[in-house]
Motif scaffolding. Structure first.
Motif, PDB file in Angstrom:
ATOM      1  N   ALA B  38      -7.274  12.884  17.645  1.00 44.13           N
ATOM      2  CA  ALA B  38      -6.872  11.504  17.932  1.00 44.13           C
ATOM      3  C   ALA B  38      -5.370  11.389  17.778  1.00 44.13           C
ATOM      4  O   ALA B  38      -4.772  11.988  16.886  1.00 44.13           O
ATOM      5  N   ALA B  39      -4.779  10.594  18.652  1.00 41.88           N
ATOM      6  CA  ALA B  39      -3.327  10.422  18.611  1.00 41.88           C
ATOM      7  C   ALA B  39      -2.934   9.502  17.466  1.00 41.88           C
ATOM      8  O   ALA B  39      -1.842   9.587  16.928  1.00 41.88           O
ATOM      9  N   ALA B  40      -3.847   8.595  17.091  1.00 39.48           N
ATOM     10  CA  ALA B  40      -3.503   7.599  16.069  1.00 39.48           C
ATOM     11  C   ALA B  40      -4.472   7.661  14.896  1.00 39.48           C
ATOM     12  O   ALA B  40      -5.637   8.017  15.057  1.00 39.48           O
ATOM     13  N   THR B  41      -3.958   7.302  13.717  1.00 44.56           N
ATOM     14  CA  THR B  41      -4.794   7.298  12.520  1.00 44.56           C
ATOM     15  C   THR B  41      -4.874   5.882  11.971  1.00 44.56           C
ATOM     16  O   THR B  41      -3.856   5.192  11.856  1.00 44.56           O
ATOM     17  N   LEU B  42      -6.099   5.482  11.632  1.00 42.89           N
ATOM     18  CA  LEU B  42      -6.318   4.162  11.038  1.00 42.89           C
ATOM     19  C   LEU B  42      -6.840   4.386   9.628  1.00 42.89           C
ATOM     20  O   LEU B  42      -7.894   4.998   9.443  1.00 42.89           O
ATOM     21  N   SER B  43      -6.089   3.911   8.649  1.00 40.19           N
ATOM     22  CA  SER B  43      -6.485   4.134   7.256  1.00 40.19           C
ATOM     23  C   SER B  43      -6.808   2.807   6.573  1.00 40.19           C
ATOM     24  O   SER B  43      -6.159   1.789   6.827  1.00 40.19           O
ATOM     25  N   THR B  44      -7.788   2.840   5.679  1.00 39.46           N
ATOM     26  CA  THR B  44      -8.149   1.636   4.920  1.00 39.46           C
ATOM     27  C   THR B  44      -7.386   1.565   3.602  1.00 39.46           C
ATOM     28  O   THR B  44      -7.686   0.730   2.757  1.00 39.46           O
ATOM     29  N   SER B  45      -6.412   2.452   3.430  1.00 43.87           N
ATOM     30  CA  SER B  45      -5.786   2.579   2.112  1.00 43.87           C
ATOM     31  C   SER B  45      -5.123   1.296   1.617  1.00 43.87           C
ATOM     32  O   SER B  45      -4.984   1.094   0.419  1.00 43.87           O
ATOM     33  N   SER B  46      -4.731   0.406   2.531  1.00 46.73           N
ATOM     34  CA  SER B  46      -4.109  -0.842   2.074  1.00 46.73           C
ATOM     35  C   SER B  46      -5.108  -1.972   1.861  1.00 46.73           C
ATOM     36  O   SER B  46      -4.728  -3.093   1.527  1.00 46.73           O
ATOM     37  N   LEU B  47      -6.381  -1.667   2.110  1.00 47.21           N
ATOM     38  CA  LEU B  47      -7.417  -2.671   1.825  1.00 47.21           C
ATOM     39  C   LEU B  47      -8.000  -2.305   0.480  1.00 47.21           C
ATOM     40  O   LEU B  47      -8.949  -1.531   0.401  1.00 47.21           O
ATOM     41  N   SER B  48      -7.442  -2.849  -0.563  1.00 46.53           N
ATOM     42  CA  SER B  48      -7.808  -2.329  -1.868  1.00 46.53           C
ATOM     43  C   SER B  48      -8.059  -3.456  -2.851  1.00 46.53           C
ATOM     44  O   SER B  48      -7.448  -4.524  -2.779  1.00 46.53           O
ATOM     45  N   GLY B  49      -8.976  -3.230  -3.771  1.00 45.75           N
ATOM     46  CA  GLY B  49      -9.224  -4.197  -4.832  1.00 45.75           C
ATOM     47  C   GLY B  49     -10.702  -4.501  -5.002  1.00 45.75           C
ATOM     48  O   GLY B  49     -11.468  -4.513  -4.035  1.00 45.75           O
ATOM     49  N   ILE B  50     -11.084  -4.706  -6.246  1.00 49.37           N
ATOM     50  CA  ILE B  50     -12.460  -5.101  -6.559  1.00 49.37           C
ATOM     51  C   ILE B  50     -12.578  -6.595  -6.299  1.00 49.37           C
ATOM     52  O   ILE B  50     -11.771  -7.380  -6.791  1.00 49.37           O
ATOM     53  N   THR B  51     -13.549  -6.983  -5.501  1.00 45.26           N
ATOM     54  CA  THR B  51     -13.639  -8.387  -5.093  1.00 45.26           C
ATOM     55  C   THR B  51     -14.723  -9.137  -5.851  1.00 45.26           C
ATOM     56  O   THR B  51     -14.727 -10.357  -5.878  1.00 45.26           O
TER      57      THR B  51
END
Ligand SMILES: Cc1cc2nc3c(=O)[nH]c(=O)nc-3n(C[C@H](O)[C@H](O)[C@H](O)COP(=O)(O)OP(=O)(O)OC[C@H]3O[C@@H](n4cnc5c(N)ncnc54)[C@H](O)[C@@H]3O)c2cc1C
Ligand SMILES: Cc1cc2nc3c(=O)[nH]c(=O)nc-3n(C[C@H](O)[C@H](O)[C@H](O)COP(=O)(O)OP(=O)(O)OC[C@H]3O[C@@H](n4cnc5c(N)ncnc54)[C@H](O)[C@@H]3O)c2cc1C
Lengths: 477, 375
Positions: B38-51
Motif C-alpha cells: 500500500a502506498a499509504a499507511t493509516l494508523s490508530t496511534s493517535s486515537l488513544s485513551g480509556i473511555t
C-alpha cells in the motif's frame, strides 16, 4: 404482526412442491397435511401462529443438502427449527415457507475426554449432552432453563445462555466447530475440534445468527469436568436498590460466583408457591448465589459472601445445607416462567440487558410503566451479567390487554438501550424485536448486517422477516 | 503515515483514500502473516485513551490506539486484568486495537477464553468510511449478527476499529503451579489432559520439551490454590517428580510462557492450533527439520520456530493439516511471507462467501489488501 406477502407462485404450487420434496427425501421425512402440520404453527412465542407450506424432518446431512438445493432452485423460503422453544418467534413459519425441523438428527457422534469435546447432531437436546458425559463427571456448561427440550442447533443459533454463564460463558464461548449447509446446498466446515480458527471468526458470526446464514448439521462443543460440588445461598433484602448495591459489592470484592440471580417480590411469591424452596416472602428482592468447589472451598466462599451481604442488612439469609435444598432453590428459579404462568396463564417474557449498576433505576421506572399500563410485571434477572427478564402478565382473551403488554415490553427494551444496554441478552431478536432494531442500530449498521446476510443468502430465502426490520428494506438494496 | 486523532477524521481519511491503505496500530505485528502493498499507511496511534472503566461491572472501553501496557496498568490499579493474557512478544508498544484485530491470546485461553470471547463491543469504520458500532458494553448481548466477533481477528481487512469494549476479571488472590519433571511430550500432554479433566479448574497448561516439564496453573483465593494444587499434585504424582511453585514464581513463569520466552526465535515462527493430544507428534515430526517449539493450551497450541524456507513451511502446514488443525505464520522474512499460505487455504464455497462478506465491508478492497491471503 406485519409479514411479507407470501409468494403467490409458491402457494399455488404447494402440491407440486410437496411431491418434489418427497422425490428427494424419504416419504416419512415430509409432512404436508394440515393436521400433522399444526404443531409447527408456533414456537415459544405462542401469541403468533402461522401454518407453514410443509415441514421436512431430515435424518442426515445429505437430506438437508437435498432440501436446500430443492428450495433454492425453486425460490422457496426455509425456516430452520429445533425444538421450537424460541421466545422471540425465531422459528415462526411463513405461509409460503418449508420448515426444516432438526429433531431427527439427534445423535451424539463422538465424545473425547482427553481432548474434552463432544460432536453432536443439531437435534440433540441441551441436557442430553450433559447426560451423555456425566458418568465420567463431565458436563456441557451452558444451561438454559429450557434445557430439557431445547436443542443444541437452536442454542447455537440463539447463542443461548444459562444461569451459570457468569462463570462458564454463553454458547459462543463453549463451541469449537460447526457444519453448516448453505442455501445453495454447500457444506461448510467451520472450526474443528481445536481452539480458534485462522481467518475470520465464522464460528462467532454464525453463533446467534438465528437461522439467517445456513442450516447447522453438526456442532462440536467443549465439555468440562464437573466441580467437586456446588452450594447455593439465599439473601433477601428490603429493597431492589439494596439488593442491587449488594450485587455490586460482591463483584467488586473480586468474587465471581458461578451464579448470581435476582428476583423481585412478585417473582419470589410466584416461585415460592410453585417450588416451596423457602424463599423469603417478606423480602422485596432476593438474590440466589451459587459457589463451586470442595466442601471447604464452598464454606469459605459463602462465608465471604455472607459477610458482604450482612453489610446490606438482609431481611433473611440462608445457606443451603444439603444437595436437596440447593436443588429446591434452583427448582424455583428454573421453573420461574412456569410459576408465573400459574398466576397469569398469559405473559410475555422480555430479555433486555442493562449495565448492572442501572438495576435499581430500571426497576423503578419499570414499576412506573407497570402502573401506567395497568399490567403486572415480575422480574427475574441474571444479576451478575445484567440480563433482565421482566415477565409481563396479560389476558390473552382481551386483545387490548395483549397490545398493551407488547407496548409495555417495547418500552422496557427501549429503556434498556437508553441506559446503555441492549434489546436482547439471550432470547434473540426473532420476529418479536425485529422492528425495535432501529432503536439500537443506525440504518448504516443495519445495512452492514443485511449485507452480511446477503453474502450468505443472496435471495433472502433463509428465515426471512426475522431479525431485520421490515421497514427500511429499500435502504439495503 | 496518517494518524487521525478522531473517529470522524479517520472516516474522512478512508473516504478520501484512492488506493490501498496499510492499516495498523503501532505496527508491532506487521511481521505476522502476509505483507500489505500500500502506498499509504493509516494508523490508530493517535486515537488513544480509556473511555470507560467500570470495575464493578467488569467492563472497560478504550480507543483502539491505546497501548496495552496502559490498559494493564489501569486494570492492575483496580485489582483486575485482561482475561486472555495477551502475549507481549511484540514489546510494550502494542495497541489494544491490534490485540483485538489479531485475536492474540495467552495461556489463560485454555479455560478462560480468547480475546474473541471477551470482546463485548466495537466501534469501527468500514471501507466505505461509514462509522458503525456493534455489540455494546453489557456482558450478554445477542442483538443482531455478532459483527464484533467477526471483526475480532480480521486483521484490519474489514473495518478499522476505533474503540473496543471488553470484559475483564479480578486478579486472583494467589497463583500456584504444579511442575512435573522428566516427562516426554506424550506423558506431558497426558498429564495436562488429566489436570484439565479434573475438577480443579486449571487456568494454564503448558509443556516445555527442552526442560521435559509439564506445568499446570491454578489461580484463585489463597486457600483454594493451596488445596487444589495439593490435590492435583497428589493426583498427577504418577506422571513424574512434582514441585509446587508459589505465587511470585508462578507469575514469572507464566509471563515467560505467555511471551514465548521458551521459543528459540530463529528465522520463522508458526503458531498451530490442534487437538491437545496431537501436539507431541507434531513436535517430533518436525524436529528433524530443525524446527523446535513448546506446547501451551493443554498441548493444543504448538508454538514453533525454525528455518524460513518453503519446504519447512510446507512441512509445518502439513503437520497441522494432518492433525485437523490450523496454522498462522507469525514471523518470516518478507519474500517467504509473500509466496506461502500464511493461513490454511479456504475451500471454494467458503472463499466465495468470504469474498462477498469482505466486499460488503470494503467494496473498493482498500483495507489491508493481501494481509490474510493473496488477492
Ligand atoms: C421455559 C423456557 C425457558 C427458557 N430459558 C432460556 C434460558 O434460560 N436461556 C436462554 O438463552 N434461552 C431460554 N429460552 C429460549 C429458548 O429455549 C432458546 O432460545 C433455545 O436455544 C431455542 O432452542 P430450540 O431448539 O427450541 O430452537 P428453536 O426455537 O426451534 O429455534 C430457535 C432459532 O434457531 C434457528 N435454528 C434452530 N435450529 C437450527 C439449525 N439446526 N440450523 C440453523 N438454525 C436453526 C431457528 O430458525 C430459530 O431462529 C427459554 C425458553 C423457554 C420456553
Ligand atoms: C438485499 C436484500 C435485503 C433484504 N433485507 C431485508 C430486511 O432487512 N428485512 C427482511 O425482513 N427482509 C429482507 N429482505 C428479504 C426480502 O425483502 C424478503 O424476501 C421480503 O420479505 C420479500 O417481500 P416481498 O413481498 O417484497 O417479496 P418479493 O415479491 O418476492 O420480492 C420482490 C423482489 O424484490 C427483491 N427485494 C426484496 N427486498 C429487497 C431488498 N431489501 N433489497 C433488494 N431487493 C429486494 C427480491 O429479491 C425480489 O426479487 C431482503 C432481501 C434482499 C435481497
Amino acid at each position: 404482526m406485519l409479514q411479507p406477502k407470501p409468494k403467490s407462485n409458491v402457494l399455488e404450487k404447494r402440491a407440486e412442491i410437496i411431491a418434489g420434496l418427497k422425490a428427494v427425501l424419504p416419504e416419512r421425512a415430509v409432512i404436508g397435511d394440515d393436521v400433522s402440520l399444526k404443531p409447527y404453527e408456533t414456537d415459544g412465542l405462542s401469541a403468533y401462529k402461522q401454518m407453514p407450506l410443509a415441514v421436512v424432518l431430515p435424518e442426515n446431512e445429505a437430506q438437508v443438502v437435498a432440501v436446500m438445493k430443492f428450495c433454492h432452485l425453486h425460490g422457496i423460503r426455509i425456516i430452520p427449527r429445533g425444538a421450537g422453544t424460541s421466545l422471540s418467534g425465531g422459528a415462526l413459519p411463513l405461509a409460503d415457507a418449508v420448515v426444516i425441523g432438526m429433531m431427527r438428527m439427534n445423535k451424539i457422534l463422538d465424545v473425547n475426554y482427553a481432548d474434552r469435546y463432544a460432536v453432536v447432531q443439531p437435534g440433540v437436546t441441551n441436557i442430553a449432552i450433559t447426560q451423555a458425559v456425566q458418568d465420567e463427571e463431565f458436563f456441557y456448561a451452558p444451561d438454559p432453563s429450557s434445557q430439557l427440550a431445547c436443542m443444541i442447533g437452536g442454542n447455537v443459533s440463539m447463542n443461548s445462555g444459562g444461569a451459570h454463564c457468569l462463570k462458564y460463558g454463553v454458547t459462543a464461548n463453549n463451541l469449537l466447530g460447526l457444519r453448516m449447509v448453505t442455501i445453495e446446498g454447500e457444506v461448510l466446515e467451520i472450526g474443528g475440534k481445536h481452539m480458534d480458527a485462522a481467518g475470520y471468526d465464522w464460528l462467532g458470526l454464525i453463533t446467534g445468527s438465528e437461522g439467517q446464514l445456513g442450516v447447522l448439521t453438526e456442532v462440536t462443543v467443549r465439555i468440562l469436568h464437573s466441580p467437586e460440588g456446588a452450594r447455593a445461598m439465599l439473601a433477601g433484602f428490603a429493597s431492589n436498590e439494596v439488593a442491587g448495591a449488594c450485587v455490586d459489592a460482591i463483584i467488586s470484592s473480586g468474587i465471581i460466583p458461578v451464579a448470581l440471580e435476582f428476583m423481585d417480590k412478585p417473582a419470589i411469591h410466584a416461585c415460592e408457591d410453585f417450588a416451596h424452596a423457602g424463599y423469603p416472602l417478606d423480602a422485596e428482592a432476593l438474590l440466589i448465589i451459587e459457589v463451586e468447589g470442595s466442601e471447604t472451598e464452598q464454606t469459605e466462599m459463602l462465608a465471604r459472601i455472607r459477610d458482604i451481604c450482612a453489610a446490606y442488612h438482609p431481611v433473611s439469609m440462608r445457606v443451603s445445607q444439603t444437595a436437596e435444598e440447593s436443588a429446591a432453590i434452583w427448582k424455583g428459579r428454573k421453573g420461574a416462567f412456569g410459576a408465573v404462568g400459574r398466576i397469569s396463564p398469559d405473559y410475555l417474557c422480555m430479555d433486555g440487558t442493562i449495565p448492572t449498576s442501572q438495576l435499581p433505576n430500571v426497576l423503578k421506572r419499570m414499576q412506573q410503566m407497570s402502573d401506567d399500563y395497568g399490567l403486572k410485571v415480575a422480574n427475574i434477572f441474571h444479576a451478575g451479567d445484567g440480563n433482565l427478564h421482566p415477565l409481563i402478565m396479560f389476558d390473552a382473551n382481551d386483545v387490548e390487554s395483549f397490545h398493551k403488554a407488547e407496548a409495555f415490553g417495547a418500552d422496557i427494551l427501549k429503556l434498556c438501550v437508553e441506559v446503555g444496554g441492549c434489546l436482547t441478552g439471550e432470547h434473540g431478536v426473532g420476529i418479536e424485536k425485529r422492528d425495535l432494531m432501529s432503536v439500537q442500530f443506525t440504518p448504516a449498521e443495519l445495512d452492514q448486517q443485511r449485507r452480511i446476510k446477503t453474502a450468505f443468502d443472496p435471495d433472502w430465502l433463509l428465515n426471512p422477516s426475522k431479525v431485520f426490520p421490515l421497514s427500511g428494506l429499500s435502504a439495503a438494496a | 503515515m496518517m494518524t487521525p486523532d478522531t473517529e470522524e477524521a479517520l472516516a474522512a481519511v478512508i473516504r478520501a483514500a484512492n488506493g490501498p491503505l496499510l492499516v495498523q496500530g503501532n505496527g508491532t505485528k506487521s511481521g505476522m502473516l502476509r505483507p500489505v502493498q500500500a502506498a499509504a499507511t493509516l494508523s490508530t496511534s493517535s486515537l488513544s485513551g480509556i473511555t470507560l472503566y467500570a470495575p464493578n461491572e467488569l467492563v472497560m472501553s478504550a480507543k483502539a490506539g491505546t497501548r496495552l501496557s496502559d490498559i494493564e496498568t489501569a486494570l492492575a490499579a483496580a485489582g483486575q486484568q485482561m482475561i486472555c493474557e495477551p502475549p507481549h512478544i511484540h514489546g510494550d508498544n502494542q495497541t489494544i486495537g491490534g490485540i483485538v484485530a489479531t485475536n492474540l491470546s495467552g495461556p489463560r485461553r485454555v479455560t478462560g477464553g480468547a480475546m474473541r470471547d471477551h470482546v463485548l463491543g466495537v466501534r469501527a469504520v468500514n471501507g466505505s468510511g461509514e462509522i458503525l458500532k456493534f455489540g455494546g458494553r453489557v456482558l450478554k448481548n445477542v442483538t443482531g449478527l455478532d459483527v464484533a466477533k467477526l471483526l475480532t481477528g480480521s486483521f484490519g481487512t474489514l473495518a478499522v476499529m476505533t474503540e473496543v469494549t471488553f470484559k475483564v476479571l479480578p486478579v486472583s488472590e494467589a497463583t500456584g503451579t504444579i511442575v512435573l519433571r522428566g516427562l516426554d511430550a506424550e506423558q506431558g500432554v497426558a498429564a495436562l489432559s488429566a489436570g484439565l479433566g479434573s475438577p480443579f479448574f486449571v487456568t494454564g497448561a503448558a509443556y516445555l520439551p527442552a526442560e521435559k516439564q509439564a506445568l499446570l496453573r491454578i489461580e484463585d483465593f489463597a486457600t483454594s490454590v493451596k488445596y487444589r494444587t495439593e490435590k492435583l499434585a497428589a493426583q498427577l504424582g504418577a506422571y513424574g517428580a512434582v514441585e509446587i511453585l508459589g505465587t511470585d514464581d508462578s507469575k514469572a513463569l507464566w509471563r515467560n510462557i505467555r511471551d514465548c520466552k521458551f521459543l528459540d526465535i530463529s528465522e520463522a515462527v508458526w503458531r498451530l492450533s490442534v487437538v491437545p493430544s496431537a501436539g507431541p507428534a507434531i513436535l517430533r515430526a518436525l524436529a528433524p527439520l530443525g524446527v523446535t517449539g513448546f506446547l501451551d493450551w493443554g498441548g493444543g497450541l504448538v508454538n514453533l520456530a525454525g528455518p524460513a524456507d518453503q519446504a519447512t513451511h510446507d512441512a509445518v502446514c502439513q503437520a497441522a493439516r494432518a492433525a485437523g488443525g490450523t496454522w498462522w505464520l507469525m514471523q518470516a522474512p518478507e519474500p517467504l511471507r509473500t509466496v506461502v499460505d500464511a493461513l490454511p487455504p479456504e475451500p471454494e464455497a467458503l472463499a466465495a462467501i468470504r469474498a462477498r462478506v469482505q466486499a460488503s465491508f470494503d467494496p473498493r478492497g482498500i483495507l489491508n489488501p493481501g494481509r490474510l491471503r493473496a488477492a
